[in-house]
Design a protein around this motif. Sequence first.
Motif, PDB file in Angstrom:
ATOM      1  N   THR A 251       5.319   1.237  -9.317  1.00  0.00           N
ATOM      2  CA  THR A 251       4.622   1.759  -8.150  1.00  0.00           C
ATOM      3  C   THR A 251       3.417   0.919  -7.785  1.00  0.00           C
TER       4      THR A 251
ATOM      5  N   ASP B 190      10.875   3.373  -8.118  1.00  0.00           N
ATOM      6  CA  ASP B 190       9.729   3.325  -7.216  1.00  0.00           C
ATOM      7  C   ASP B 190       9.379   4.744  -6.788  1.00  0.00           C
TER       8      ASP B 190
ATOM      9  N   LYS C 198       2.695  -2.405  -9.487  1.00  0.00           N
ATOM     10  CA  LYS C 198       3.022  -3.651  -8.780  1.00  0.00           C
ATOM     11  C   LYS C 198       1.731  -4.366  -8.367  1.00  0.00           C
TER      12      LYS C 198
ATOM     13  N   GLU D 155      14.613   1.283  -5.357  1.00  0.00           N
ATOM     14  CA  GLU D 155      13.512   0.597  -4.665  1.00  0.00           C
ATOM     15  C   GLU D 155      13.900   0.361  -3.202  1.00  0.00           C
TER      16      GLU D 155
END
Length: 221
Positions: free
Chosen positions: A79, A51, A101, A7
């Motif tokens: 994501t 991510d 997210k 990330e």
Amino acid sequence: MHLLLVEDDPMLAAAVCERARQAGLCIDHARDAPAARVALVDHAYSAILLDLGLPGESGLVLLQGLRAAYDATPVIVLTARGQMSERIAGLDAGADDYLVKPFDFDELWARLRAVTRRSEGKAVPVLTCGDVRLDLATQRVTRAGTPVTLSAFEYRTLLVFMERANRIVTRAQLETLIYGDGSDIGSNTVAVFIHQLRRKLGERIIETVHGQGYVLRKESA
């Protein structure tokens, strides 16, 4: 459970790592694809939190590379991209699950438990060349049953050759496969890694094909 978080958002990464440790989980953080590859060579992770929107090389490309290398480590894509097409692309690339997210941590831990349960019993290939054996699950290399210690880049170099046994691999192809695009690589770096592999695994394991590149012969060791 030992996790790898890939990330680039430092605030989100710090929050995930903190909550993971509070939940009694061990977690490492990589901010981009190259750092993730190094971590994956050095450790055997229970699962990867990935991510997609990484700087430079995307998380999708990293995931595709892992699956192409027979790395069956469970992957949950994290994501901000909520479009169905992005979710499908991640699953098609080999992701085991995804969360958009922002997400609830209790749900994340539950999904982690689910994907790691499903991953138990999955067969991961072992690549061999003569008496040299490369276990893709543990990233352990042995010669005649004796463990051989390789650096991260030596391991990647060997993996490239063993996946392409009996096929000529050019220096340019090696550089791209080992380092990715855009890396500043010394003119003799690849030759150094090949020299080290020959020293550790046998002079005949990788053959130089003059004017073309290198080849690993399946019958060699």
